[in-house]
Enzyme design. Structure first.
Site, PDB file in Angstrom:
ATOM      1  N   SER A 124       0.867  -1.169  -0.098  1.00 39.87           N
ATOM      2  CA  SER A 124       0.169   0.031  -0.111  1.00 39.87           C
ATOM      3  C   SER A 124       0.791   1.225   0.032  1.00 39.87           C
ATOM      4  CB  SER A 124      -0.897   0.064   1.152  1.00 39.87           C
ATOM      5  OG  SER A 124      -0.078  -0.395   2.429  1.00 39.87           O
ATOM      6  N   GLU A 157      -6.368  -1.247  -7.201  1.00 40.59           N
ATOM      7  CA  GLU A 157      -5.262  -0.549  -8.058  1.00 40.59           C
ATOM      8  C   GLU A 157      -4.422  -1.089  -8.764  1.00 40.59           C
ATOM      9  OE1 GLU A 157      -5.411   3.825  -5.314  1.00 40.59           O
ATOM     10  OE2 GLU A 157      -3.820   2.204  -5.071  1.00 40.59           O
ATOM     11  N   ASN A 195      -4.844   6.461  -1.542  1.00 43.48           N
ATOM     12  CA  ASN A 195      -4.362   6.896  -0.266  1.00 43.48           C
ATOM     13  C   ASN A 195      -3.392   8.424  -0.483  1.00 43.48           C
ATOM     14  OD1 ASN A 195      -4.776   4.898   1.350  1.00 43.48           O
ATOM     15  ND2 ASN A 195      -2.844   3.784   0.796  1.00 43.48           N
TER      16      ASN A 195
HETATM   17  P1  NAI Z   1      -0.830  -9.172   7.842  1.00 40.57           P
HETATM   18  O1  NAI Z   1      -0.031  -8.913   8.960  1.00 40.57           O
HETATM   19  O2  NAI Z   1      -2.312  -9.512   8.342  1.00 40.57           O
HETATM   20  O3  NAI Z   1      -0.684 -10.779   7.268  1.00 40.57           O
HETATM   21  C1  NAI Z   1       0.927 -10.752   6.766  1.00 40.57           C
HETATM   22  C2  NAI Z   1       1.018 -12.177   6.632  1.00 40.57           C
HETATM   23  O4  NAI Z   1       2.455 -12.300   6.002  1.00 40.57           O
HETATM   24  C3  NAI Z   1       1.368 -12.824   8.128  1.00 40.57           C
HETATM   25  O5  NAI Z   1       0.361 -14.046   8.098  1.00 40.57           O
HETATM   26  C4  NAI Z   1       2.801 -13.341   7.888  1.00 40.57           C
HETATM   27  O6  NAI Z   1       3.059 -14.344   8.570  1.00 40.57           O
HETATM   28  C5  NAI Z   1       2.939 -13.420   6.394  1.00 40.57           C
HETATM   29  N1  NAI Z   1       4.621 -13.233   6.267  1.00 40.57           N
HETATM   30  C6  NAI Z   1       5.401 -12.215   6.477  1.00 40.57           C
HETATM   31  N2  NAI Z   1       6.647 -12.313   5.862  1.00 40.57           N
HETATM   32  C7  NAI Z   1       6.072 -13.342   5.132  1.00 40.57           C
HETATM   33  C8  NAI Z   1       7.374 -13.909   4.241  1.00 40.57           C
HETATM   34  N3  NAI Z   1       8.680 -13.537   4.109  1.00 40.57           N
HETATM   35  N4  NAI Z   1       6.999 -15.007   3.475  1.00 40.57           N
HETATM   36  C9  NAI Z   1       5.672 -15.629   3.605  1.00 40.57           C
HETATM   37  N5  NAI Z   1       4.725 -15.069   4.598  1.00 40.57           N
HETATM   38  C10 NAI Z   1       5.297 -13.729   5.148  1.00 40.57           C
HETATM   39  O7  NAI Z   1      -0.799  -7.998   7.026  1.00 40.57           O
HETATM   40  P2  NAI Z   1      -1.822  -7.612   5.826  1.00 40.57           P
HETATM   41  O8  NAI Z   1      -2.509  -6.382   6.625  1.00 40.57           O
HETATM   42  O9  NAI Z   1      -2.607  -8.683   5.303  1.00 40.57           O
HETATM   43  O10 NAI Z   1      -1.008  -6.734   4.830  1.00 40.57           O
HETATM   44  C11 NAI Z   1      -0.368  -7.501   3.775  1.00 40.57           C
HETATM   45  C12 NAI Z   1       0.143  -6.578   2.974  1.00 40.57           C
HETATM   46  O11 NAI Z   1      -0.987  -5.813   2.327  1.00 40.57           O
HETATM   47  C13 NAI Z   1       1.113  -5.260   3.277  1.00 40.57           C
HETATM   48  O12 NAI Z   1       2.216  -5.144   2.327  1.00 40.57           O
HETATM   49  C14 NAI Z   1       0.192  -4.051   3.640  1.00 40.57           C
HETATM   50  O13 NAI Z   1       0.900  -3.052   3.270  1.00 40.57           O
HETATM   51  C15 NAI Z   1      -0.739  -4.392   2.335  1.00 40.57           C
HETATM   52  N6  NAI Z   1      -2.079  -3.866   2.626  1.00 40.57           N
HETATM   53  C16 NAI Z   1      -2.891  -4.082   3.629  1.00 40.57           C
HETATM   54  C17 NAI Z   1      -3.922  -3.393   3.844  1.00 40.57           C
HETATM   55  C18 NAI Z   1      -4.870  -3.374   5.040  1.00 40.57           C
HETATM   56  O14 NAI Z   1      -5.610  -2.561   5.539  1.00 40.57           O
HETATM   57  N7  NAI Z   1      -4.380  -4.442   6.102  1.00 40.57           N
HETATM   58  C19 NAI Z   1      -4.746  -2.802   2.737  1.00 40.57           C
HETATM   59  C20 NAI Z   1      -4.059  -2.891   1.600  1.00 40.57           C
HETATM   60  C21 NAI Z   1      -2.634  -3.292   1.450  1.00 40.57           C
END
Ligand code: NAI
Length: 509
Positions: A124, A157, A195
């Protein structure tokens, strides 16, 4: 069952957190075989369970039939090693928001997948071009940015990095449609569309609070009732939580090399440091009891026995509408060239503060009160008045009581160039104009992205059209004069439209 023909028959999703599981659900529903991978096995197990529960719920509500549910479930698989993803047509990464970790993951993936496999990131806030910088085949790499919660936020996006092949973006856009979402095309710029466009709302509201013009609840009420936002900026920040929204403000500001328009607020920095994050911690701008915001009641309408006559400045915005309103409210209207010594004096500036107007128009500041008439009174549920430092209490109360006579809500704020609505609307429109100027996306995609991604009542350009490009420009020009601050500098894109008076949306350059 209807034959599905997904653009990508087999896809992998890396990261089974909040975003990964939502994307996986939609992809399986679109007909793809989905392989979910996460370094934490527990996250993987709970994601699969959560997605299957969603489908069972839809089945229970009759929105899916048993065959569909079984088909979706059969298409959702979990992988325990990265090499299990070798045969995928598309990989979507949704892991932790860290540049080094994302770059490392894609370097590992390039060694595993075919050269035609499309690689996408759900980042994001990081640069898509930078994540792809070390790839051997960066042309197959793009941003594919979903919003939380994925099934409900129906916009994606599709971000073209410097080296991304246009055909990759076209195919991802087509796939987004197959997932039931609306794709919008963005250039790789800080905050992409949503954003970036979102900076005008909370940031300006925080400045207004920071200047002591009004409190959080008053600003929320004004923007809900005058413009039609579903949530006021502070309610929205409480919902999103400051550990998410403040870092976005900082990141976009720094990525644009300290562009003053995006300057974050010390108010959110301090609250974040203090752990006062929002709804999820029980206290943000509001305090929550059993999930319900505790909001103090609005100040009562003052009782005024002797209503003074009212005189309206000849330079007031929407002057004839204001005079008609005063007539409808039963005011005794003065028609002389200047107010009598007893008269309440009303001014309705665009972008100027009440104090400046009183001085420039040689009015008695003690009897001068301002009203915000950017928005047509008939179209709002609230009137907003502003005093100046010299306004007498009896004049303030008279203006308040008069404007509340027909039962419409009234807020009285301290003097601020642009009141609340003018400032916030002008900033939203100006930032949107700058997005168009920079060609981050088309005006039409901007409108779609903002209405679907931010839930605004109107796209920012439609908002500019509704309130008038020349009015918005007047607010910005005058605020720039009052504050001497480049953050209110109008975008050239907006200046051109204000000058020629065409609809903002329909002029193509
Ligand atoms: P989250 O913390 O809920 O989930 C991330 C997951 O990735 C965790 O289960 C973790 O164990 C896993 N992980 C971390 N490093 C890893 C690796 N090297 N290999 C495999 N798995 C790995 O995070 P979330 O909120 O789902 O965000 C994920 C991405 O999406 C980020 O880049 C965030 O900026 C983006 N994003 C998040 C939004 C939100 O509102 N939460 C909205 C739009 C984008």
């Amino acid at each position: 069952m209807q034959e599905m023909n997904p653009v990508y028959p087999t896809i992998a999703i890396i990261g089974a957190g909040a975003m990964g599981r939502g994307i996986a659900q939609l992809a399986a529903q679109a007909g793809s075989t989905v392989i979910l991978y996460d370094t934490q096995t527990a996250a993987l197990v709970s994601a699969q369970q959560a997605i299957e529960n969603q489908w069972d719920k839809l089945l229970g509500k009759g929105k899916l039939d048993a065959a569909q549910t079984a088909a979706y479930k059969s298409r959702l698989q979990c992988a325990l090693t990265l090499s299990d993803l070798a045969h995928c047509d598309l990989v979507i990464e949704a892991i932790v928001e860290r540049m080094d970790i994302k770059m490392g993951l894609f370097a590992d993936l390039e060694a595993i997948v075919r050269t035609e496999t499309v690689l996408a990131t759900n980042t994001s806030s990081l640069s898509v071009t930078a994540i792809a910088a070390k790839l051997k085949h960066p042309q197959r790499f793009a941003g594919f940015h979903f919003f939380n919660p994925v099934p409900l936020m129906k916009v994606v996006e599709v971000i073209q990095g410097l080296k991304t092949d246009t055909s990759v973006c076209d195919a991802l856009a087509q796939y987004a449609r197959q997932m039931g979402h609306t794709p919008v095309a963005a250039q790789d710029t800080p905050g992409f569309i949503v954003n970036h466009a979102g900076r005008g709302y909370g940031t300006e509201a925080l400045r207004i609070v920071g200047e002591g013009v009004a409190d959080f609840a008053t600003i929320d009420r004004i923007l809900r009732d005058q413009v039609g936002f579903k949530l006021g900026p502070f309610e929205l920040m409480d919902l999103t939580a400051l550990d998410v929204s403040h870092p976005v403000m900082e990141s976009i500001y720094h990525q644009y090399f300290e562009e003053p328009r995006y300057r974050p607020s010390v108010i959110t920095a301090q609250r974040l440091a203090g752990g006062v994050l929002g709804r999820k911690t029980g206290e943000g701008f509001y305090r929550y009891e059993a999930g319900v915001a505790q909001i103090s009641p609005e100040p009562a309408v003052p009782v005024v026995a002797d209503m003074p006559p009212v005189w309206v400045s000849p330079r007031a915005a929407r002057r004839s509408e204001l005079l008609q309103l005063l007539k409808n409210l039963g005011a005794q209207i003065e028609t002389g060239v200047s107010p009598s010594p007893a008269a309440l004096t009303l001014v309705a500036p665009l972008g100027f503060d009440v104090t400046t107007v009183a001085v420039v128009e040689r009015l008695d500041p003690a009897r001068t009160v301002g009203i915000d008439l950017l928005v047509d009174d008939a179209a709002t549920r609230r009137r907003v008045l502003a005093t100046n430092p010299a306004t007498r209490v009896d004049m303030r109360d008279a203006a308040h009581a008069l404007m509340a006579r027909d039962g419409k809500a009234v807020s009285v704020i301290r003097d601020s160039a642009g009141f609340v609505t003018q400032r916030v609307v002008a900033n939203i429109v100006n930032i949107a104009a700058d997005i168009c100027q920079q060609r981050v996306c088309t005006p039409a995609d901007l409108e779609t992205a903002v209405t679907l991604g931010l839930g605004y009542p109107l796209g920012p350009l439609a908002m500019g059209n509704l309130y008038g490009p020349t009015n918005v420009l007047e607010v910005l020009f005058n605020m720039q004069t009052v504050y001497g601050d480049p953050r209110y500098r109008p975008s050239p894109w907006l200046r051109r439209r204000g000058a020629i008076g065409l609809s903002l949306m329909h002029e193509e350059e």
